[in-house]
Design a protein around this motif. Structure first.
Motif, PDB file in Angstrom:
ATOM      1  N   HIS A  32       4.434   0.500   4.310  1.00 26.85           N
ATOM      2  CA  HIS A  32       4.471   0.596   2.859  1.00 26.85           C
ATOM      3  C   HIS A  32       3.215   1.285   2.354  1.00 26.85           C
ATOM      4  O   HIS A  32       2.113   0.965   2.758  1.00 26.85           O
ATOM      5  CB  HIS A  32       4.580  -0.812   2.265  1.00 26.85           C
ATOM      6  N   SER A  33       3.384   2.256   1.455  1.00 31.72           N
ATOM      7  CA  SER A  33       2.260   3.082   1.040  1.00 31.72           C
ATOM      8  C   SER A  33       1.480   2.476  -0.118  1.00 31.72           C
ATOM      9  O   SER A  33       0.574   3.105  -0.633  1.00 31.72           O
ATOM     10  CB  SER A  33       2.770   4.473   0.632  1.00 31.72           C
ATOM     11  N   GLU A 473      10.348   3.238  -2.475  1.00 32.83           N
ATOM     12  CA  GLU A 473       9.512   2.620  -1.449  1.00 32.83           C
ATOM     13  C   GLU A 473       9.510   1.107  -1.572  1.00 32.83           C
ATOM     14  O   GLU A 473       9.625   0.390  -0.571  1.00 32.83           O
ATOM     15  CB  GLU A 473       8.078   3.149  -1.550  1.00 32.83           C
TER      16      GLU A 473
END
Length: 540
Positions: A32-33, A473
């Motif tokens: 996960h960014s 995301e």
């Protein structure tokens, strides 16, 4: 749409579920960014999830550990920072979102998007923030843009609040540069940068009018500050006029401060009187008392700390199955405010005192309401305290039968900081209570460790729920978290569910329980009759 799963007796009971067949790869939490954080505003402690260093491209030891240190990374005029976004009040529930740039090195700027939610103290001011940062490495700082007046007022109010916090004065300078060949705002901003400190802000009211908010500039120095602005802009094309107003000398409100400065600007004349300081006959210095912080000890002694609860509902039937409790304080006029974080609890065993009081009220409530279930959050410092287990056992022993209806909520960060708490979790579980892990997804506990912990439910942190409608995301990440909980055979809940679209999405993924503004706001629980009688006698 998910269907009701058979055989789930009770709120947390049920056999481990088989993972769904995946069509396409689901992003793992490690990929996960975003980087989640929690920030206690009054103590200024800033806690990051483990992947924050990789996201920002900094060594873990160099991550800012206070809100003040983080604010030093924010590039001035790149966008409203966290405090400005919170002051703008974009969400009635305390939610906010913003976009700005971080100066991580002299030659490296990173644009970030931030979403989060703040919780208030007893006076309704932000006390605790939980949020999520995302990086946009392909963007750099934005040029100066003309701001909406509401956004500019939020920026000015932020400067006023910061000045009051450090017992200083905030001076607002409004400038006008008229003429056909007047320089552009970005040129003006660049020329004024040498006199600006980190907390100062440049704003744009119109193509020919700008603002300069100087935090920590006394009223006596405001004329000198205007002269310095005039000196820095002496080479600019156009006729320059300047005016200033000061907070708290003239007002505490951004809207009034800007209006006062603009009124003074109307009396300024290029050449003869280019700089004017607003003249007010009344000063509101007594309002500095607003800066006083919440006194936990006094609230405990006055028995003003109480429980406020909001419902947690079954995702399928939308029926309340659990009351989510939080500490609250009774304010003037009977107003009750929930507390997201109480400052200085780490000192003097205050966390144990507060959580002990909350446990007492929760136990009394469950004893008086035999059909209710209640989840009670407990601070990390309380879990480590040697008095917590005896206190818990004593309250449960005095009220037999309530243990099966009490859920203790453990923050994930507590386990990440102290692995020795596992034994205490098993001891609490042996008493007969339920255990819930809050902050699920922040990354403080390795996934493999969850298999050995006696939790009944995992609650996905709200910073991942809030942006679900607009973030692919986050949808992939939350779905992966739900899959992980199901593979472990645990119930999964989601907080900060504020709209129907998010609720339906979570239901389709198999989330069991939902909590948020969509299902009700926190309400103070009534005090036990015996306690009200005792307080009445004490006052009489």
């Amino acid at each position: 749409m998910a269907t009701k799963r058979p055989g789930r007796a009770g709120i947390f009971r049920g056999a481990p579920r088989t993972p769904r067949q995946r069509h396409g790869e689901i992003a793992s939490p490690a990929s996960h960014s975003g980087a989640a954080y929690s920030w206690d505003i009054l103590s200024d402690a800033l806690v990051w999830c483990p992947n924050a260093a990789a996201l920002l491209g900094l060594p873990a030891r160099d991550l800012p550990r206070t809100g003040k240190a983080f604010s030093h990374l924010v590039e001035p005029e790149s966008g409203p920072d966290r405090r400005a976004a919170m002051a703008a009040g974009t969400g009635a529930d305390g939610s906010f979102e913003t976009r700005y740039a971080l100066r991580l090195a002299p030659d490296r700027v990173l644009m970030v998007e931030e979403t989060g939610r703040w919780q208030p103290d007893d006076q309704g001011r932000p006390a605790f923030v939980r949020g999520l940062l995302r990086a946009d490495a392909g963007q750099t700082c934005l040029p100066v843009r003309i701001q909406a007046r509401s956004g500019l007022l939020a920026q000015i109010q932020n400067g006023i609040n910061e000045a009051l916090r450090i017992s200083q004065t905030c001076t607002l300078i409004v400038g006008g540069l008229e003429g056909d060949g007047a320089d552009a705002l970005d040129v003006i901003a660049r020329k004024l940068r040498p006199m600006m400190r980190r907390q100062d802000h440049f704003g744009a009211l119109s193509p020919s009018r700008f603002t300069l908010t100087l935090t920590g500039c006394p009223a006596a120095e405001a004329p000198g500050a205007m002269r310095r602005v005039a000196g820095l802009l002496k080479d600019c094309s156009g006729d320059l006029t300047l005016a200033a107003a000061c907070a708290p000398d003239h007002t505490f409100k951004a809207a009034k401060l800007l209006r006062f400065a603009e009124q003074a600007l109307e009396s300024a004349h290029p050449g003869s009187q280019p700089c004017v300081l607003y003249d007010s006959r009344t000063a509101l210095r007594a309002a500095r008392s607003k800066n006083a912080s919440f006194d936990v000890v006094a609230a405990l002694n006055d028995r003003r700390l109480t429980l406020a609860c909001r419902p947690m509902v079954d995702a399928y039937g939308r029926t309340p199955v659990l009351m989510q409790a939080a500490a609250a304080v009774a304010g003037p006029g009977g107003r009750t405010t929930t507390l997201g974080s109480i400052p200085a609890l780490e000192e003097g065993n205050l966390s144990l005192l507060v959580d002990g009081r909350m446990l007492e009220l929760a136990a009394d409530y469950l004893a008086d309401h035999p059909h209710q279930r209640l989840a009670l959050p407990v601070a990390p410092a309380t879990l480590k305290d040697g008095e917590w287990l005896p206190t818990l056992a004593a309250h449960l022993g005095a009220r037999p039968g309530i243990e099966s209806r009490l859920v203790i909520e453990v923050p994930e960060i507590a386990l990440g900081a102290d692995g020795a708490l596992l034994g205490r979790l098993h001891a609490m579980k042996a008493i007969g209570i339920g255990l819930s892990l809050s902050g699920f997804g922040l990354g403080h506990v390795p996934p493999s460790s969850l298999r050995h912990m006696p939790f009944d439910m995992l609650k996905v942190d709200g910073v991942f729920i809030q942006p679900l409608k607009r973030s692919t995301e986050d949808r992939l990440f939350v779905r992966a978290l739900v899959d992980r909980a199901q593979n472990l055979g645990l119930a999964v809940a989601a907080e900060w569910v504020d709209d129907e679209a998010t609720a339906r999405l979570l239901l389709a993924w198999g989330v069991d329980y939902l909590e948020g503004a969509l299902f009700g706001e926190p309400e103070a629980l009534p005090q036990p009759q015996s306690l009200r009688t005792m307080l009445k006698r004490a006052r009489g």
